[in-house]
Write a protein that holds these residues in place. Sequence first.
Motif, PDB file in Angstrom:
ATOM      1  N   UNK A   1     -95.961 -51.694  15.967  1.00 42.40           N
ATOM      2  CA  UNK A   1     -97.068 -52.633  16.176  1.00 42.40           C
ATOM      3  C   UNK A   1     -98.176 -51.962  16.977  1.00 42.40           C
ATOM      4  N   UNK A   2     -97.796 -51.216  18.003  1.00 41.82           N
ATOM      5  CA  UNK A   2     -98.759 -50.504  18.839  1.00 41.82           C
ATOM      6  C   UNK A   2     -99.583 -49.521  18.006  1.00 41.82           C
ATOM      7  N   UNK A   3     -98.908 -48.799  17.121  1.00 47.51           N
ATOM      8  CA  UNK A   3     -99.597 -47.828  16.266  1.00 47.51           C
ATOM      9  C   UNK A   3    -100.597 -48.507  15.339  1.00 47.51           C
ATOM     10  N   UNK A   4    -100.166 -49.608  14.699  1.00 45.66           N
ATOM     11  CA  UNK A   4    -101.076 -50.336  13.823  1.00 45.66           C
ATOM     12  C   UNK A   4    -102.263 -50.899  14.605  1.00 45.66           C
ATOM     13  N   UNK A   5    -101.994 -51.481  15.760  1.00 39.51           N
ATOM     14  CA  UNK A   5    -103.055 -52.117  16.551  1.00 39.51           C
ATOM     15  C   UNK A   5    -104.119 -51.096  16.966  1.00 39.51           C
ATOM     16  N   UNK A   6    -103.687 -49.907  17.363  1.00 44.66           N
ATOM     17  CA  UNK A   6    -104.645 -48.860  17.736  1.00 44.66           C
ATOM     18  C   UNK A   6    -105.476 -48.422  16.526  1.00 44.66           C
ATOM     19  N   UNK A   7    -104.831 -48.301  15.390  1.00 39.74           N
ATOM     20  CA  UNK A   7    -105.552 -47.910  14.166  1.00 39.74           C
ATOM     21  C   UNK A   7    -106.605 -48.964  13.808  1.00 39.74           C
TER      22      UNK A   7
END
Length: 268
Positions: A9-15
């Motif tokens: 989720x963190x990776x998607x949110x940053x993207x």
Amino acid sequence: MVTVILHEIDTYAKQWIKEAGERIRESFPKTLNIAAKSNPNDLVTNIDQETEQYFIEKIKGTYPDHKILGEEGYGDRLEKLEGVVWIIDPIDGTMNFIHQQRNFAISIGIYEDGIGKIGIIYDVVHDELYHVLKGHGVFLNDIQLSNLKETSVHESIIALNATWVTENRRLPSDLLAPLVKEARGTRSYGSAALEMVYLASGRIDAYITPRLAPWDFAAGIIMIEELGGVATNLRGGKLDLLNQSSLFVAKPGLHGEILKKYLKNGQW
């Protein structure tokens, strides 16, 4: 929520926040459609609305069971913070965005059953991405920020809008005047999200305001608490993540000093 899913989720949110920032930068040369919300100074643009809709499309398309609380009202109507909830401000500091095309940020706080798990604040113009995954530290881009150190009022820079030391409907006008006089200095940036990351990164020492919505502070308080700072309302109580609230965030030690000496533990 298991750690693997949190990291995903963190990776998607940053993207997504980076992509949204790029879309906002591309909008700078274009004409904005500007409207007032609750009053003539409570502004919203088509870019605010389009950015929130962009996040909703991405989140619901990837995590259909997640809920969204957004400033522009395109998300869910929530009475409880059950499950995974994204609390989003597509442009925090809309007046700055309109007048200056700087000093604004995108803010995303991700909560699970009311507990802050991920906080991301993106200063779009300066390309500064502040982010925290609970228990893993706070970062400015790839640089990990140090824990906040204790300080005193006399050595502090306090973020505080001048409105709150003049006659107003929310606070006694003389309540914070002694703090303004005794602090090293005061600042006002016009974006709660930026003022909180400036505290997290040591650029200021405290931030005080009697009125904010959850999307203004949901991401920032996760960062401040991760670094050992304190986040409460102006009476020292728990923050309300579903309704408007006052906000007082500060370095450890300083929070208690201001609360006791200047805010009088809410006895006003």
